[in-house]
Design a protein around this motif. Structure first.
Motif, PDB file in Angstrom:
ATOM      1  N   HIS A 130      -4.958  -4.914   1.932  1.00  0.00           N
ATOM      2  CA  HIS A 130      -4.556  -3.727   2.688  1.00  0.00           C
ATOM      3  C   HIS A 130      -4.495  -2.567   1.698  1.00  0.00           C
ATOM      4  O   HIS A 130      -4.416  -2.794   0.485  1.00  0.00           O
ATOM      5  CB  HIS A 130      -3.178  -3.892   3.329  1.00  0.00           C
ATOM      6  CG  HIS A 130      -3.037  -5.073   4.226  1.00  0.00           C
ATOM      7  ND1 HIS A 130      -2.326  -6.192   3.879  1.00  0.00           N
ATOM      8  CD2 HIS A 130      -3.531  -5.311   5.459  1.00  0.00           C
ATOM      9  CE1 HIS A 130      -2.374  -7.072   4.853  1.00  0.00           C
ATOM     10  NE2 HIS A 130      -3.104  -6.567   5.827  1.00  0.00           N
ATOM     11  N   ASP A 146     -10.378  -0.887   6.589  1.00  0.00           N
ATOM     12  CA  ASP A 146      -9.571  -1.519   7.624  1.00  0.00           C
ATOM     13  C   ASP A 146     -10.022  -1.073   9.015  1.00  0.00           C
ATOM     14  O   ASP A 146     -10.103  -1.886   9.950  1.00  0.00           O
ATOM     15  CB  ASP A 146      -8.107  -1.180   7.393  1.00  0.00           C
ATOM     16  CG  ASP A 146      -7.698  -1.405   5.952  1.00  0.00           C
ATOM     17  OD1 ASP A 146      -7.332  -2.533   5.603  1.00  0.00           O
ATOM     18  OD2 ASP A 146      -7.786  -0.437   5.157  1.00  0.00           O
ATOM     19  N   THR A 158      -7.944   4.040   4.503  1.00  0.00           N
ATOM     20  CA  THR A 158      -7.997   2.997   5.536  1.00  0.00           C
ATOM     21  C   THR A 158      -9.389   2.723   6.080  1.00  0.00           C
ATOM     22  O   THR A 158      -9.536   1.915   6.994  1.00  0.00           O
ATOM     23  CB  THR A 158      -7.100   3.383   6.727  1.00  0.00           C
ATOM     24  OG1 THR A 158      -7.626   4.585   7.343  1.00  0.00           O
ATOM     25  CG2 THR A 158      -5.665   3.617   6.299  1.00  0.00           C
TER      26      THR A 158
END
Length: 430
Positions: free
Chosen positions: A146, A121, A118
């Motif tokens: 994502h 992100d 992640t």
């Protein structure tokens, strides 16, 4: 808290972002009551019919705003934290390429570390919360917006609604992004298996390197798209301000496949950096041929793991490889993003062995901000302790008792929540 509350709250804060198909008829703007009513209609988790006037405040409240995307002429619903101006401890400088309120167009190229982690992100959310605009872009090569898999972080509701385009090629190595064709590859059998057919090798830094792009360079795992052309990347990123390269992490990991990618030559692991340097420079030079002003950030190789923890015995080797890449990739507007994670803390996933969990990803994203600020790219960034204080804060776990917000921002196991409070940061649900 009731079982119904816990499941409705989780569905609203996390589930709708990661699994929207689980909640037909609901969206990221649906209320807590909507989620409770939906669970009631399914007869799940003992959820009663909500009262018509019922107002429930879920944990970790957030505001939902509609942010225009300048390059697209449309708007996208994203989550933004309440009172973000006072949330963080920040540092500022007047001379920087990108001022607060300006656009930061960034592009991520990597392997499983961007498909299953992640950090891109988290970086996107941090930039937004520091006052920058991260616009939507119409890229042609990116295959993910994502993570395709990985942990659900404690603060996932802050970035799960964001789209962060990336090229994430699981199992690939740096040579998969460094050549425009395979015309220079010399045909050879794959590990003496004639039934698989002839597949090429090319010489890189004095070593025979496979032209196949997959884990262990196995033709069977190659799938669609047998290379990512650097000239195509250069065209795709020519309007980007920053390109982050995390595409070389597997170069030094070929020992796990008996060095099949190196035609079974047992290459010294530090010497694999010579192969990395050639390939990174080819890609960076292609990017700069289209736009010399593009900032390229090379992400450091992360340490080996022992379960959920850092393998301390591998730290010296990792440092040598990183130093070789850092010093030998000498290109303009190119910076190396080196970082450390605390020893003895849970920083690796259980879902994908050897990959950082939410804590390790927070460290990576925070370091990117620090490097961009120090390089004069950003006018505002997170305030972070330096020197001995940096190492101390990185390992700090007494989050709720912490009064120094900059220390909380550096810590792998703490984070500043949307109310500006230092809270414990877990490894993420896996």
């Amino acid at each position: 808290e009731s079982e119904c509350y816990e499941h409705a709250d989780w569905a609203m804060r996390f589930g709708i972002y990661f699994h929207p198909d689980w909640y037909p008829g609901l969206s990221v703007t649906s209320s807590f009551v909507d989620f409770q009513a939906w669970l009631h209609s399914k007869g799940e988790h003992d959820c009663p019919t909500p009262c018509p006037s019922e107002v429930v405040t879920p944990s970790a409240p957030v505001e939902v705003s509609t942010t225009p995307q300048p390059d697209q002429g449309s708007s996208t619903t994203v989550l933004s934290p309440a009172a973000s101006d006072s949330r963080f401890a920040t540092v500022s400088q007047t001379t920087a390429r990108i001022q607060v309120g300006g656009e930061v167009r960034f592009y991520v190229i990597g392997t499983s570390n961007v498909a299953w982690q992640t950090w891109p992100d988290q970086l996107h959310a941090m930039l937004r919360d520091l006052g920058y605009v991260v616009p939507s872009q119409a890229y042609t090569l990116t295959n993910l917006v994502h993570p395709s898999s990985g942990p659900i972080c404690d603060n996932a509701n802050e970035f799960a609604g964001l789209e962060t385009p990336r090229i994430g090629k699981v199992g690939w190595a740096s040579w998969g992004f460094a050549y425009d064709s395979k015309e220079d590859c010399t045909p050879a059998e794959f590990e003496g298996q004639p039934e698989i057919g002839q597949h090429g090798f090319r010489e890189i830094a004095g070593h025979q390197v496979s032209c196949i792009n997959s884990w262990a360079c196995n033709p069977a795992g190659q799938g669609k798209g047998t290379l990512v052309s650097p000239s195509a990347v250069a065209e795709d990123v020519k309007a980007a301000h920053v390109v982050l390269l995390s595409n070389w992490m597997n170069d030094s990991k070929q020992r796990w496949s008996q060095f099949k990618c190196y035609k079974s030559e047992t290459v010294d692991l530090v010497d694999t950096a010579d192969i990395t340097v050639v390939n990174l420079r080819r890609l960076i030079q292609a990017i700069h041929s289209k736009n010399p002003e593009t900032i390229v950030l090379i992400m450091a190789l992360y340490p080996g793991s022992s379960g959920r923890f850092v393998d301390e015995s591998a730290l010296a080797l990792t440092a040598k490889i990183n130093e070789k890449v850092r010093t030998r990739v000498s290109e303009p507007n190119t910076f190396f993003v080196d970082y450390t994670v605390p020893v003895g803390q849970d920083v690796f996933q259980t879902k994908h062995t050897g990959h950082f969990n939410c804590r390790g990803d927070k460290v990576m994203a925070t370091k990117v901000l620090e490097v961009m600020f120090d390089a004069g790219v950003l006018a505002r960034s997170l305030a972070l302790p330096k020197g001995d204080d940096s190492a101390r804060c990185l390992a700090e776990t007494a989050c709720e008792a912490m009064v120094d917000k900059s220390c909380c921002q550096r810590s792998a196991s703490c984070y500043v929540d949307t109310q500006g409070l230092c809270k414990s940061y877990g490894p993420g649900a896996q």
